[in-house]
Design an enzyme around this catalytic site. Sequence first.
Site, PDB file in Angstrom:
ATOM      1  CB  SER A  57      -0.958   0.016   1.189  1.00  0.00           C
ATOM      2  OG  SER A  57      -2.064  -0.827   0.930  1.00  0.00           O
ATOM      3  CE  LYS A  60      -4.567   1.918  -0.748  1.00  0.00           C
ATOM      4  NZ  LYS A  60      -3.943   0.694  -0.203  1.00  0.00           N
ATOM      5  CB  SER A 117      -4.099   1.611   3.809  1.00  0.00           C
ATOM      6  OG  SER A 117      -3.363   1.298   2.653  1.00  0.00           O
ATOM      7  CE  LYS A 221      -1.445   4.089   2.536  1.00  0.00           C
ATOM      8  NZ  LYS A 221      -1.298   3.033   3.559  1.00  0.00           N
TER       9      LYS A 221
END
Length: 259
Positions: A57, A60, A117, A221
């Site tokens: 993730s 992202k 997320s 993130k």
Amino acid sequence: MKRIAALGLALAMAGLLAAPAYAVPAEVTAPSAILMEKSTGQVLCGQNATAQYEPASVTKVMTLLLVMEAIDSGNLGWDDMVTASPHAISMGGSQIWLKENEQMSVRDMVKAVTVVSANDCAVALAEHVAGSETAFVDRMNQRARELGMERTNFVNCTGLPAPGHLTCAYDIALMSRELILNHPAIREFTTIWMDTLRGGAFQLSNTNRLIFYYEGATGLKTGFTDTALYCLSATAERDGMELIAVVMHAPTSNDRFDS
């Protein structure tokens, strides 16, 4: 991560930036890591920083970058309403369980993507910005090339496992720098520890626990899949200096945060 970020801050503040660019402290247990200074992009230390891994993730970061660019250019508004498609709600993994045709503001979807997320919101935003996830991913790869991310290929906007979906710690640092340097409004969301959606009915808790316990943490993130293992792009600021630390393929969550 706590140790590598602290080391980078100590080096910078002590004026020891002439140290070898890819020296790395022994405490780093992840196979790939890098520490970069935000304003200059200077690499302070690293370990196998160009080795390709699945980013999970952390993908992202690029999704959010394109959304923030659309907002800052005036092509997208924070209060614009985004409609969840059947494709978006089919993602699985981390999500806020959007219902088909449910509408949510860009602001709330960015919050969901950044804090928990949410794969469903990432795809819904991608479709809203570019018409389809496929078209959005084309934009992701084009932007990656523009940023000099030579070892990156995106296949989706979520980071869910897909053949050929690969990047490296150095490339993640490049896109992370672009996001936090030129779109500081993202910090409104990346620094959230706990919040809610749907009028308080849905609880959010940040997957990046550095936001809770690391002084000066500003984001950014996390990522995990069974094949990518534990990944992180972390940002922190002290005394006016902000650093980006990326860890890839760490064997455990603790290694991701403490290596």
